[in-house]
Design an enzyme around this catalytic site. Sequence first.
Site, PDB file in Angstrom:
ATOM      1  N   ARG A 199     -59.117  38.765  35.500  1.00 56.59           N
ATOM      2  CA  ARG A 199     -58.342  37.886  34.624  1.00 56.59           C
ATOM      3  C   ARG A 199     -59.248  36.896  33.895  1.00 56.59           C
ATOM      4  O   ARG A 199     -58.951  36.490  32.775  1.00 56.59           O
ATOM      5  CB  ARG A 199     -57.262  37.145  35.434  1.00 56.59           C
ATOM      6  CG  ARG A 199     -56.167  38.096  35.901  1.00 56.59           C
ATOM      7  CD  ARG A 199     -55.032  37.378  36.591  1.00 56.59           C
ATOM      8  NE  ARG A 199     -54.006  38.355  37.012  1.00 56.59           N
ATOM      9  CZ  ARG A 199     -52.829  38.038  37.528  1.00 56.59           C
ATOM     10  NH1 ARG A 199     -52.520  36.768  37.700  1.00 56.59           N
ATOM     11  NH2 ARG A 199     -51.975  38.974  37.861  1.00 56.59           N
TER      12      ARG A 199
ATOM     13  N   GLU B 249     -51.447  33.021  35.423  1.00 52.49           N
ATOM     14  CA  GLU B 249     -52.082  32.696  36.706  1.00 52.49           C
ATOM     15  C   GLU B 249     -53.463  33.322  36.825  1.00 52.49           C
ATOM     16  O   GLU B 249     -53.657  34.507  36.564  1.00 52.49           O
ATOM     17  CB  GLU B 249     -51.206  33.207  37.862  1.00 52.49           C
ATOM     18  CG  GLU B 249     -51.819  32.886  39.223  1.00 52.49           C
ATOM     19  CD  GLU B 249     -51.214  33.708  40.363  1.00 52.49           C
ATOM     20  OE1 GLU B 249     -50.046  34.112  40.261  1.00 52.49           O
ATOM     21  OE2 GLU B 249     -51.941  33.943  41.350  1.00 52.49           O
TER      22      GLU B 249
ATOM     23  N   ARG C 162     -53.839  46.419  45.494  1.00 57.76           N
ATOM     24  CA  ARG C 162     -52.408  46.111  45.598  1.00 57.76           C
ATOM     25  C   ARG C 162     -51.576  47.228  45.008  1.00 57.76           C
ATOM     26  O   ARG C 162     -51.882  47.740  43.929  1.00 57.76           O
ATOM     27  CB  ARG C 162     -52.102  44.799  44.874  1.00 57.76           C
ATOM     28  CG  ARG C 162     -52.907  43.660  45.490  1.00 57.76           C
ATOM     29  CD  ARG C 162     -52.500  42.299  44.979  1.00 57.76           C
ATOM     30  NE  ARG C 162     -53.350  41.290  45.612  1.00 57.76           N
ATOM     31  CZ  ARG C 162     -53.308  39.998  45.330  1.00 57.76           C
ATOM     32  NH1 ARG C 162     -52.453  39.548  44.429  1.00 57.76           N
ATOM     33  NH2 ARG C 162     -54.101  39.155  45.948  1.00 57.76           N
TER      34      ARG C 162
ATOM     35  N   ARG D 247     -52.752  43.017  35.658  1.00 59.27           N
ATOM     36  CA  ARG D 247     -52.109  43.529  36.865  1.00 59.27           C
ATOM     37  C   ARG D 247     -52.641  44.925  37.164  1.00 59.27           C
ATOM     38  O   ARG D 247     -52.208  45.909  36.583  1.00 59.27           O
ATOM     39  CB  ARG D 247     -50.586  43.554  36.664  1.00 59.27           C
ATOM     40  CG  ARG D 247     -49.778  43.680  37.953  1.00 59.27           C
ATOM     41  CD  ARG D 247     -48.286  43.534  37.689  1.00 59.27           C
ATOM     42  NE  ARG D 247     -47.952  42.248  37.096  1.00 59.27           N
ATOM     43  CZ  ARG D 247     -47.753  41.123  37.798  1.00 59.27           C
ATOM     44  NH1 ARG D 247     -47.826  41.149  39.111  1.00 59.27           N
ATOM     45  NH2 ARG D 247     -47.479  40.001  37.186  1.00 59.27           N
TER      46      ARG D 247
ATOM     47  N   SER E 188     -54.761  30.818  42.805  1.00 56.66           N
ATOM     48  CA  SER E 188     -53.678  30.275  43.612  1.00 56.66           C
ATOM     49  C   SER E 188     -54.337  29.691  44.850  1.00 56.66           C
ATOM     50  O   SER E 188     -55.008  30.405  45.580  1.00 56.66           O
ATOM     51  CB  SER E 188     -52.731  31.421  43.973  1.00 56.66           C
ATOM     52  OG  SER E 188     -51.539  30.920  44.494  1.00 56.66           O
TER      53      SER E 188
END
Length: 427
Positions: A391, A349, A262, A277, A352
């Site tokens: 994460r 988070e 990303r 991130r 999802s």
Amino acid sequence: MLDMKLFRNEFDAVSKQLGQRGVDKTILDDFLKKDERRRELIQETEKLKKMRNEVSDQIALKKRNKEDAQADIESMRNVGRKIKAIDAELEIVEKEIFDIAAVLPNLAHESVPVGEDENANIEMKKWGKPRTFDFEPKPHWEIGEELGILDFERGAKVAHSRFLYYKGLGARLERAIYNFMIDLHVDEHGYTEMIPPYLVNDEAMFGTGQFPKFKEDVFQIANESLTLIPTAEVPLTNYYQNEILEEEQLPEYFTALSPSFRSEAGSAGRDTRGLIRLHQFNKVEMVKFSKPENSYDELEKMTANAEDVLQKLNLPYRVIVLCTGDMGFAASKTYDLEVWIPAQDTYREISSCSNTEAFQARRAKIRYRQSDSGKVEHVHTLNGSGLAVGRTMAAILENCQEADGSVTIPEALVSYMGGITQISKKK
RNA sequence: GGAAGAUUACCCAAGUCCGGCUGAAGGGGACGGUCUCGAAAACCGUUAGGCGAUUCAUCUCGUGCAAGGGUUCAAAUCCCUUAUCUUCCA
């Protein structure tokens, strides 16, 4: 992509819903007008084509009988020109319709709370109790660097910021985490394991909804129409792109480990340190193809599958349902799982899980044939992280840290670590 | 890198030279039926699906021969571009 018939027939309701997701009403009015124009043009051109087919047959017949057909040919010449003109206009209108439709977000399910941003999200449940530390818990990047198992500096040197090396037992722990996750989903949750392509073409990116609207979020290969996947959802969901499945095949579950790439455009300054991130991170993804009537049950099950990972690792988390304003482009309903991150004193988070209903299926043309009626209908597709591996690593390092800087390996991972129960500083 | 040939429906395959009675022959397979206690065999039948327009629904119509364009009153058939495959040459 939205259902055009629904849009037409229930324009007011649909445009109100899209309004809640930030779509300007004037775009929708224009869209509806263009759709009407499109159908007008189709009817005109089809009428002329029918005439052309009939007269052409007559011409053929006359020629066979050695009769004169010149008058018919002359008049058809004109019809041909008209058809060409209408088809040209039709092509333009259809392109305009497509360009609008391609960037309209999905409609939210009725159970989704209406709201503008994350403040309107609703917490559904909490699991586990955040541990109370009798020392100041360190952020995971400090723990990792001090133990010599995460190396962000060299990641930045060799690639760029937001890249890292996992080293030694760090790499081993990452591998243990994702092997544990995949085994759990395959052996206990009924998923089929896949290794998908990590580069995909534009059609695939369109199918799952990343393109054309979110091109700036991804890395593309120069001079090729290939994109590094931002999530394995893209290759897994597009596996059945342009296919008609049999009803008996459904539901079908896929899981895959893949790196996710990303660009993180627009997130400058946020989570600049650590594993939260990154431009490249591992993720175990779950994807489901379901009959429409079962897709919300499947969403509950998929979310439970993701929760199961956290429970088996004994990591405290909460489940929230995203409001209309916070949901992703393709989703009808999304549950986020947030894991406890002690050093930030908050939940972050880690998964999802979304039901996109037929939104992606319409874009990617994934359908199924009903076995009794023979009718063809779009499937519902679901996707969820199960979980983001980096994460999870961060959560383990922080939640399982000890005062001396060592980290205790969660019970469930010990066998995957070859019996190692603790990572501690080398003497 | 160059040359030649190929691509037709679930599979095989005719049609392409010479455009029009091809709404794509024929075969295999699949499915349904007859027969049978049941099955096999045999026989009979069905089998482009999808998409789009129209409709309450049906009917009907448009589209469709690798993909995309072009020529023509008319394209599986003629022309161009692209993709994939096969063979040959370097």
